[in-house]
Write a protein that holds these residues in place. Structure first.
Motif, PDB file in Angstrom:
ATOM      1  N   ASP A  30      54.691  97.200 128.465  1.00 34.42           N
ATOM      2  CA  ASP A  30      55.253  98.532 128.209  1.00 34.42           C
ATOM      3  C   ASP A  30      56.463  98.490 127.278  1.00 34.42           C
ATOM      4  O   ASP A  30      57.006  99.538 126.922  1.00 34.42           O
ATOM      5  N   PHE A  31      56.887  97.300 126.868  1.00 33.78           N
ATOM      6  CA  PHE A  31      58.115  97.146 126.094  1.00 33.78           C
ATOM      7  C   PHE A  31      58.137  98.026 124.847  1.00 33.78           C
ATOM      8  O   PHE A  31      59.108  98.754 124.605  1.00 33.78           O
ATOM      9  N   ALA A  32      57.097  97.989 124.021  1.00 36.59           N
ATOM     10  CA  ALA A  32      57.085  98.754 122.759  1.00 36.59           C
ATOM     11  C   ALA A  32      57.171 100.251 123.020  1.00 36.59           C
ATOM     12  O   ALA A  32      57.918 100.962 122.337  1.00 36.59           O
ATOM     13  N   ALA A  33      56.453 100.748 124.013  1.00 42.12           N
ATOM     14  CA  ALA A  33      56.468 102.185 124.315  1.00 42.12           C
ATOM     15  C   ALA A  33      57.840 102.618 124.828  1.00 42.12           C
ATOM     16  O   ALA A  33      58.370 103.658 124.419  1.00 42.12           O
ATOM     17  N   VAL A  34      58.422 101.834 125.704  1.00 41.17           N
ATOM     18  CA  VAL A  34      59.753 102.139 126.230  1.00 41.17           C
ATOM     19  C   VAL A  34      60.777 102.078 125.094  1.00 41.17           C
ATOM     20  O   VAL A  34      61.630 102.966 124.962  1.00 41.17           O
ATOM     21  N   ASN A  35      60.692 101.065 124.274  1.00 40.15           N
ATOM     22  CA  ASN A  35      61.616 100.884 123.162  1.00 40.15           C
ATOM     23  C   ASN A  35      61.567 102.075 122.205  1.00 40.15           C
ATOM     24  O   ASN A  35      62.601 102.522 121.699  1.00 40.15           O
ATOM     25  N   GLN A  36      60.383 102.591 121.960  1.00 40.99           N
ATOM     26  CA  GLN A  36      60.218 103.725 121.035  1.00 40.99           C
ATOM     27  C   GLN A  36      60.954 104.957 121.564  1.00 40.99           C
ATOM     28  O   GLN A  36      61.682 105.622 120.835  1.00 40.99           O
ATOM     29  N   VAL A  37      60.791 105.269 122.838  1.00 40.10           N
ATOM     30  CA  VAL A  37      61.473 106.430 123.430  1.00 40.10           C
ATOM     31  C   VAL A  37      62.978 106.168 123.507  1.00 40.10           C
ATOM     32  O   VAL A  37      63.790 107.014 123.112  1.00 40.10           O
ATOM     33  N   TYR A  38      63.359 105.013 123.999  1.00 39.96           N
ATOM     34  CA  TYR A  38      64.765 104.631 124.148  1.00 39.96           C
ATOM     35  C   TYR A  38      65.517 104.781 122.826  1.00 39.96           C
ATOM     36  O   TYR A  38      66.609 105.336 122.770  1.00 39.96           O
ATOM     37  N   GLY A  39      64.928 104.300 121.742  1.00 40.89           N
ATOM     38  CA  GLY A  39      65.581 104.317 120.439  1.00 40.89           C
ATOM     39  C   GLY A  39      65.884 105.699 119.905  1.00 40.89           C
ATOM     40  O   GLY A  39      66.796 105.873 119.098  1.00 40.89           O
ATOM     41  N   GLN A  40      65.160 106.706 120.355  1.00 47.96           N
ATOM     42  CA  GLN A  40      65.370 108.077 119.892  1.00 47.96           C
ATOM     43  C   GLN A  40      66.692 108.670 120.377  1.00 47.96           C
ATOM     44  O   GLN A  40      67.133 109.698 119.867  1.00 47.96           O
ATOM     45  N   TYR A  41      67.329 108.049 121.338  1.00 45.80           N
ATOM     46  CA  TYR A  41      68.550 108.594 121.932  1.00 45.80           C
ATOM     47  C   TYR A  41      69.829 108.122 121.245  1.00 45.80           C
ATOM     48  O   TYR A  41      70.918 108.518 121.647  1.00 45.80           O
ATOM     49  N   PHE A  42      69.700 107.301 120.206  1.00 46.63           N
ATOM     50  CA  PHE A  42      70.883 106.745 119.554  1.00 46.63           C
ATOM     51  C   PHE A  42      70.907 107.123 118.088  1.00 46.63           C
ATOM     52  O   PHE A  42      69.915 106.981 117.387  1.00 46.63           O
ATOM     53  N   SER A  43      72.080 107.598 117.633  1.00 47.84           N
ATOM     54  CA  SER A  43      72.191 108.024 116.238  1.00 47.84           C
ATOM     55  C   SER A  43      73.132 107.130 115.433  1.00 47.84           C
ATOM     56  O   SER A  43      72.980 107.026 114.234  1.00 47.84           O
ATOM     57  N   THR A  44      74.075 106.512 116.077  1.00 47.74           N
ATOM     58  CA  THR A  44      75.024 105.676 115.344  1.00 47.74           C
ATOM     59  C   THR A  44      74.882 104.236 115.808  1.00 47.74           C
ATOM     60  O   THR A  44      73.819 103.655 115.663  1.00 47.74           O
ATOM     61  N   ILE A  45      75.910 103.680 116.377  1.00 46.53           N
ATOM     62  CA  ILE A  45      75.867 102.307 116.864  1.00 46.53           C
ATOM     63  C   ILE A  45      74.984 102.240 118.105  1.00 46.53           C
ATOM     64  O   ILE A  45      75.166 103.001 119.048  1.00 46.53           O
ATOM     65  N   LYS A  46      74.023 101.339 118.057  1.00 52.17           N
ATOM     66  CA  LYS A  46      73.174 101.132 119.222  1.00 52.17           C
ATOM     67  C   LYS A  46      73.866 100.154 120.170  1.00 52.17           C
ATOM     68  O   LYS A  46      74.531  99.218 119.729  1.00 52.17           O
ATOM     69  N   PRO A  47      73.717 100.350 121.486  1.00 54.46           N
ATOM     70  CA  PRO A  47      74.394  99.458 122.430  1.00 54.46           C
ATOM     71  C   PRO A  47      73.745  98.076 122.462  1.00 54.46           C
ATOM     72  O   PRO A  47      72.576  97.909 122.098  1.00 54.46           O
ATOM     73  N   ALA A  48      74.507  97.100 122.919  1.00 53.92           N
ATOM     74  CA  ALA A  48      73.922  95.806 123.244  1.00 53.92           C
ATOM     75  C   ALA A  48      72.935  96.050 124.389  1.00 53.92           C
ATOM     76  O   ALA A  48      73.081  97.015 125.151  1.00 53.92           O
ATOM     77  N   ARG A  49      71.922  95.174 124.489  1.00 57.78           N
ATOM     78  CA  ARG A  49      70.893  95.450 125.494  1.00 57.78           C
ATOM     79  C   ARG A  49      70.219  94.171 125.946  1.00 57.78           C
ATOM     80  O   ARG A  49      70.066  93.225 125.179  1.00 57.78           O
TER      81      ARG A  49
END
Length: 126
Positions: A83-102
């Motif tokens: 499920d990593f790619a699907a989760v990553n796709q949705v997760y990434g939509q919530y960030f506009s500037t600096i992405k957090p460490a993860r």
């Protein structure tokens, strides 16, 4: 220290806070895809579960006066790394500037049968 609680995210289902403010940082407990109104698990695709998790996290962040742009670190827990790619796709939509460490971790199971859980640390806005 200060405890954060909001009805924009599911109530804690155990002896913990939705989040705690300490030392200028917000430590958010893991969010699973529970509907904050009904308290029931969102049933659907992993993308729908991830969206609910992120919206729950948004509610906690906003209750503390911060937002996704101030996230410092997240940890994603998945019951299936497929499920990593699907989760990553949705997760990434919530960030506009600096992405957090993860970090992303595979786990045997999550509360209530969820497939995804996300915890976070954020800085408070000035």
């Amino acid at each position: 220290m200060k405890s954060i609680a909001t009805d924009k995210a599911p109530a804690a289902i155990g002896p913990y806070s939705q989040a705690v403010v300490a030392g200028g940082l917000l430590f958010c407990s893991g969010q699973i895809p529970l509907d904050p109104v009904s308290g029931e698990l969102v049933v659907g695709t992993v993308e729908q579960e991830t969206e609910r998790v992120m919206e729950n996290l948004r509610g906690v962040l906003e209750a503390a006066g911060t937002d996704f742009d101030h996230l410092v670190k997240t940890t994603i827990y998945l019951t299936d790394m497929a499920d990593f790619a699907a989760v990553n796709q949705v997760y990434g939509q919530y960030f506009s500037t600096i992405k957090p460490a993860r970090a992303t971790v595979a786990v045997a199971a999550l509360p209530r049968g969820a497939r995804v859980e996300i915890e976070a640390v954020a800085e408070l806005k000035n």
